[in-house]
Structure formats: structure tokens, C-alpha cells
Scaffold this motif. Structure first.
Motif, PDB file in Angstrom:
ATOM      1  N   ALA A 136       0.845  -1.199   0.000  1.00  0.00           N
ATOM      2  CA  ALA A 136       0.000   0.000   0.000  1.00  0.00           C
ATOM      3  C   ALA A 136       0.879   1.248   0.000  1.00  0.00           C
ATOM      4  CB  ALA A 136      -0.915   0.004   1.211  1.00  0.00           C
ATOM      5  N   PRO A 137       0.681   2.142  -0.981  1.00  0.00           N
ATOM      6  CA  PRO A 137       1.463   3.376  -1.023  1.00  0.00           C
ATOM      7  C   PRO A 137       0.959   4.396  -0.011  1.00  0.00           C
ATOM      8  CG  PRO A 137      -0.066   3.294  -2.858  1.00  0.00           C
ATOM      9  CD  PRO A 137      -0.213   1.992  -2.129  1.00  0.00           C
ATOM     10  N   CYS A 138       1.668   5.494   0.106  1.00  0.00           N
ATOM     11  CA  CYS A 138       1.327   6.522   1.099  1.00  0.00           C
ATOM     12  C   CYS A 138      -0.097   7.039   0.952  1.00  0.00           C
ATOM     13  CB  CYS A 138       2.310   7.688   1.000  1.00  0.00           C
ATOM     14  SG  CYS A 138       3.934   7.306   1.650  1.00  0.00           S
ATOM     15  N   TYR A 139      -0.530   7.288  -0.288  1.00  0.00           N
ATOM     16  CA  TYR A 139      -1.874   7.855  -0.449  1.00  0.00           C
ATOM     17  C   TYR A 139      -2.948   6.869  -0.017  1.00  0.00           C
ATOM     18  CZ  TYR A 139      -2.052   5.269  -4.915  1.00  0.00           C
ATOM     19  OH  TYR A 139      -2.018   4.287  -5.873  1.00  0.00           O
ATOM     20  N   ARG A 140      -2.722   5.567  -0.230  1.00  0.00           N
ATOM     21  CA  ARG A 140      -3.703   4.565   0.202  1.00  0.00           C
ATOM     22  C   ARG A 140      -3.667   4.406   1.725  1.00  0.00           C
ATOM     23  NH1 ARG A 140      -2.817  -0.072  -3.297  1.00  0.00           N
ATOM     24  NH2 ARG A 140      -3.915   1.188  -4.829  1.00  0.00           N
ATOM     25  N   TYR A 141      -2.463   4.475   2.295  1.00  0.00           N
ATOM     26  CA  TYR A 141      -2.339   4.434   3.752  1.00  0.00           C
ATOM     27  C   TYR A 141      -3.120   5.590   4.370  1.00  0.00           C
ATOM     28  CZ  TYR A 141      -0.511   4.959   8.427  1.00  0.00           C
ATOM     29  OH  TYR A 141      -0.426   5.099   9.787  1.00  0.00           O
ATOM     30  N   GLY A 173       0.817  15.915  -3.091  1.00  0.00           N
ATOM     31  CA  GLY A 173       2.171  15.919  -3.634  1.00  0.00           C
ATOM     32  C   GLY A 173       3.264  15.900  -2.594  1.00  0.00           C
ATOM     33  N   ALA A 174       2.906  16.024  -1.318  1.00  0.00           N
ATOM     34  CA  ALA A 174       3.911  16.013  -0.256  1.00  0.00           C
ATOM     35  C   ALA A 174       4.445  14.593  -0.038  1.00  0.00           C
ATOM     36  CB  ALA A 174       3.300  16.536   1.045  1.00  0.00           C
ATOM     37  N   ILE A 175       5.663  14.522   0.490  1.00  0.00           N
ATOM     38  CA  ILE A 175       6.226  13.222   0.847  1.00  0.00           C
ATOM     39  C   ILE A 175       5.423  12.677   2.029  1.00  0.00           C
ATOM     40  CG2 ILE A 175       8.266  12.002   1.684  1.00  0.00           C
ATOM     41  CD1 ILE A 175       8.565  13.028  -1.131  1.00  0.00           C
TER      42      ILE A 175
END
Length: 198
Positions: free
Chosen positions: A43-48, A131-133
């Protein structure tokens, strides 16, 4: 993905960055291990942020810090390329068996790559919707000693890794022309990798 509840840490599993080896070493110590299905494990950051962050907040009001490992884009693509040469993929649209590494990388540079080169993006994986880390702790794969050192200190344990899910061994070289195009078309991949330098 590994969740360490008491230590307030979530280790995201960026594909082809040693996440399976880390899982093998750290799973017994983790509060939660998400290994299946793959879209949860990786799971990538946006899904997390969308699904798991609210869940953890409801479970105990915590906002765990996120950690991830990022790999040099050329080496990362090399690992994907080698992984997709394996015999069980022969005849499949994802196989790279009869494709040169240059052609694989050049296809990856396209806006909509063919299935064999459609391997995602470390940059997109690590960013949230604005767009942020999305991670607080980012490490380069090439500085593995710092990855292990940080985890040993944070988790107060000794870590011994065993290689798992390793791509087939193969000598690869990328032509200067193909690398230049990769750096031009996928500059964000190199930028996110540089952010992990310690």
C-alpha cells in the motif's frame, strides 16, 4: 507493510527494495503484518492515508510515523527487469525474457508503458495526494546499514536478514542514451531517491 504499535512506526513495503527480507526478520516483532493481498502489502502513502490512517486513529488515537526504503531508479528497474525474466512468466505479457534492458527502460519512460514495463513509480508510492512526501523516515536502499541501524535502535532489537524474493542474477548495463532519457522523463524518480540520502 509492518505495524509496530508500541513504537508508533509503520514500515511501508516499496516493491523491489528488500521489503520481503525485512518482513521475514521483523514480522515476529510486529503488532500487525499486512502481507496479502499485494495491494495491501504494498500500500502506497496515499492509500495508507485514505484507509489505514483513520483506522489507526480510531483504534487508539495514534498517528504512527511512516518509514520506507527507496532504491536508485536504474537499479530498481534492473531488479524489476530481472524478476520478469523468470521462466514462469514466459509467454505472459509481463515477461521481459526477449526484451533488452534498454528497451525495457525506454518503454518505462513512456506515459502509458506496455505491461512488461508497467512497474509503477517509487515517487508516486511515496507521495500523498497533495504531492507532499508521505513518510517521515526515508532511507536509500544503497545505505542498508543505516536502514538496519535505525530499525535496531527504534525497535530495540538485533536484526539479522536473510535474502528473500531475490530477482535472478544477471549482468545488466544501460546505455548512456537510455539512462539520459530515463533521467529526463522520470526525473522525479531520481529526486525522491536523493531525498533518502543520509
Amino acid at each position: 507493510m509492518l505495524v509496530f504499535w508500541k513504537e508508533n512506526l509503520v514500515l511501508l513495503a516499496v516493491p523491489k527494495t528488500g521489503s520481503t527480507a525485512l518482513e521475514g526478520a521483523l514480522a515476529p516483532r510486529a503488532s500487525m503484518v499486512l502481507r496479502d493481498p499485494p495491494h495491501l502489502k504494498h500500500a502506497p502513502c496515499y492509500r495508507y492515508k485514505r484507509f489505514l490512517k483513520p483506522f489507526f486513529a480510531q483504534a487508539g488515537g495514534q498517528k504512527p510515523e511512516l518509514m520506507a526504503v527507496v532504491r536508485n531508479p536504474v537499479d530498481w528497474l534492473g531488479s524489476w527487469y530481472r524478476y520478469r525474466t523468470r521462466p514462469d512468466l514466459i509467454g505472459h505479457e509481463n515477461s521481459t525474457r526477449d526484451i533488452s534492458f534498454d528497451d525495457f527502460v525506454l518503454e518505462y519512460c513512456k506515459g502509458s508503458p506496455a505491461p512488461f514495463a508497467n512497474v509503477g513509480s517509487q515517487n508516486k508510492f511515496l507521495r500523498i495526494n497533495d504531492g507532499a512526501i508521505g513518510v517521515q523516515h526515508l532511507f536509500q536502499y544503497e545505505q542498508w546499514d543505516k536502514v538496519i541501524g535505525y530499525l535496531q535502535e527504534r525497535l530495540e532489537m538485533t536484526i539479522t536478514l536473510k535474502q528473500k524474493n531475490v530477482s535472478p542474477a544477471m549482468e545488466l548495463s544501460l546505455s548512456p542514451e537510455a539512462e539520459a532519457k530515463l533521467r529526463d522523463k522520470r526525473a522525479a524518480e531520481f529526486a525522491i531517491w536523493e531525498m533518502g540520502r543520509r
